[in-house]
Design an enzyme around this catalytic site. Structure first.
Site, PDB file in Angstrom:
ATOM      1  N   ASP A  27       0.849  -1.198   0.000  1.00 40.83           N
ATOM      2  CA  ASP A  27       0.000   0.000   0.000  1.00 40.83           C
ATOM      3  C   ASP A  27       0.887   1.251   0.000  1.00 40.83           C
ATOM      4  O   ASP A  27       1.903   1.302   0.702  1.00 40.83           O
ATOM      5  CB  ASP A  27      -0.913   0.004   1.229  1.00 40.83           C
ATOM      6  N   ASN A  63     -12.907  -3.215   2.470  1.00 40.09           N
ATOM      7  CA  ASN A  63     -13.868  -2.127   2.546  1.00 40.09           C
ATOM      8  C   ASN A  63     -14.793  -2.239   1.345  1.00 40.09           C
ATOM      9  O   ASN A  63     -14.338  -2.424   0.219  1.00 40.09           O
ATOM     10  CB  ASN A  63     -13.150  -0.775   2.526  1.00 40.09           C
ATOM     11  N   GLN A  66     -14.906   2.400   0.917  1.00 36.21           N
ATOM     12  CA  GLN A  66     -14.054   1.915  -0.168  1.00 36.21           C
ATOM     13  C   GLN A  66     -13.734   3.086  -1.089  1.00 36.21           C
ATOM     14  O   GLN A  66     -14.639   3.794  -1.543  1.00 36.21           O
ATOM     15  CB  GLN A  66     -14.794   0.825  -0.952  1.00 36.21           C
ATOM     16  N   VAL A 114     -11.122   2.847  -3.798  1.00 38.88           N
ATOM     17  CA  VAL A 114     -10.676   2.445  -5.136  1.00 38.88           C
ATOM     18  C   VAL A 114     -11.661   1.392  -5.657  1.00 38.88           C
ATOM     19  O   VAL A 114     -11.890   0.365  -4.997  1.00 38.88           O
ATOM     20  CB  VAL A 114      -9.238   1.870  -5.100  1.00 38.88           C
ATOM     21  N   HIS A 138     -10.152  -5.059  -3.466  1.00 43.49           N
ATOM     22  CA  HIS A 138      -8.827  -5.278  -2.879  1.00 43.49           C
ATOM     23  C   HIS A 138      -8.996  -5.751  -1.439  1.00 43.49           C
ATOM     24  O   HIS A 138      -9.846  -5.249  -0.705  1.00 43.49           O
ATOM     25  CB  HIS A 138      -7.955  -4.021  -2.932  1.00 43.49           C
ATOM     26  N   HIS A 155      -7.050  -5.903   2.070  1.00 44.91           N
ATOM     27  CA  HIS A 155      -5.916  -5.359   2.814  1.00 44.91           C
ATOM     28  C   HIS A 155      -5.358  -6.461   3.712  1.00 44.91           C
ATOM     29  O   HIS A 155      -6.123  -7.125   4.425  1.00 44.91           O
ATOM     30  CB  HIS A 155      -6.351  -4.214   3.735  1.00 44.91           C
TER      31      HIS A 155
HETATM   32  P1  5GP Z   1      -9.875   1.427   0.358  1.00 44.64           P
HETATM   33  O1  5GP Z   1     -10.221   2.561   1.248  1.00 44.64           O
HETATM   34  O2  5GP Z   1     -10.447   1.584  -1.028  1.00 44.64           O
HETATM   35  O3  5GP Z   1     -10.203   0.102   0.979  1.00 44.64           O
HETATM   36  O4  5GP Z   1      -8.305   1.419   0.250  1.00 44.64           O
HETATM   37  C1  5GP Z   1      -7.595   1.895  -0.842  1.00 44.64           C
HETATM   38  C2  5GP Z   1      -6.121   1.748  -0.510  1.00 44.64           C
HETATM   39  O5  5GP Z   1      -5.386   1.944  -1.696  1.00 44.64           O
HETATM   40  C3  5GP Z   1      -5.627   2.783   0.499  1.00 44.64           C
HETATM   41  O6  5GP Z   1      -5.046   2.104   1.614  1.00 44.64           O
HETATM   42  C4  5GP Z   1      -4.591   3.594  -0.302  1.00 44.64           C
HETATM   43  O7  5GP Z   1      -3.487   3.983   0.476  1.00 44.64           O
HETATM   44  C5  5GP Z   1      -4.216   2.634  -1.404  1.00 44.64           C
HETATM   45  N1  5GP Z   1      -3.805   3.275  -2.644  1.00 44.64           N
HETATM   46  C6  5GP Z   1      -4.441   4.288  -3.296  1.00 44.64           C
HETATM   47  N2  5GP Z   1      -3.788   4.608  -4.419  1.00 44.64           N
HETATM   48  C7  5GP Z   1      -2.722   3.784  -4.495  1.00 44.64           C
HETATM   49  C8  5GP Z   1      -1.674   3.630  -5.453  1.00 44.64           C
HETATM   50  O8  5GP Z   1      -1.593   4.328  -6.457  1.00 44.64           O
HETATM   51  N3  5GP Z   1      -0.750   2.666  -5.176  1.00 44.64           N
HETATM   52  C9  5GP Z   1      -0.806   1.886  -4.072  1.00 44.64           C
HETATM   53  N4  5GP Z   1       0.142   0.977  -3.920  1.00 44.64           N
HETATM   54  N5  5GP Z   1      -1.791   1.999  -3.159  1.00 44.64           N
HETATM   55  C10 5GP Z   1      -2.733   2.941  -3.370  1.00 44.64           C
END
Ligand code: 5GP
Length: 125
Positions: free
Chosen positions: A39, A97, A104, A106, A110, A112
């Site tokens: 991440d 998420n 969520q 992205v 995914h 974590h």
């Molecule tokens: P969510 O809130 O959607 O469950 O988590 C998205 C995760 O993606 C976050 O922990 C954020 O730090 C990670 N993330 C967002 N953009 C990027 C990226 O460009 N590269 C990487 N490696 N992680 C990302």
């Protein structure tokens, strides 16, 4: 901002670009079903994201539409990553998420993986 989990799959989301090799990532693991990478804003000493190679917006989308073989392959991949990282001894936390209430951000499923320390709190703000 959290996503609308019912939106159609966006081929230009960040993780789709990482899967296509258009954006870099710090790769941890890859097989035919999944890609895992660190991440970019780690919340723990180990913070790895595992994504399926198929185009699925969310956990809901994936569990409703993916083939059984994709689901099994993805689950196996998450386990492979945790063992590769030697988290199976000390333990770890998995989190998905989903949608607005899950915050969520992205719109590509995914998982974590958090590790490297003990986690006490069940749910944060
Ligand atoms: P969510 O809130 O959607 O469950 O988590 C998205 C995760 O993606 C976050 O922990 C954020 O730090 C990670 N993330 C967002 N953009 C990027 C990226 O460009 N590269 C990487 N490696 N992680 C990302």
């Amino acid at each position: 901002m959290p996503i609308d989990p019912k939106q159609p799959y966006d081929e230009n989301n960040i993780f789709a670009k990482i899967l296509r090799g258009e954006l870099p990532c710090s790769k941890v693991y890859e097989d035919e079903h999944a890609l895992a990478f660190n991440d970019i804003r780690p919340q723990a000493p180990v913070h790895v994201l595992v994504i399926p190679k198929g185009a699925y917006v969310s956990w809901d989308d994936f569990t409703a539409k993916a083939e059984d073989s994709e689901i099994a392959g993805f689950m196996r991949a998450v386990g492979n990553v945790t063992r590769q990282l030697e988290l199976d001894g000390p333990g770890y936390r998995l989190m998905v998420n989903m949608g607005t209430n899950g915050h969520q951000e992205v719109p590509h499923l995914h998982v974590h993986i958090f590790g490297g320390r003990q986690f006490f709190q069940m749910i944060g703000e």
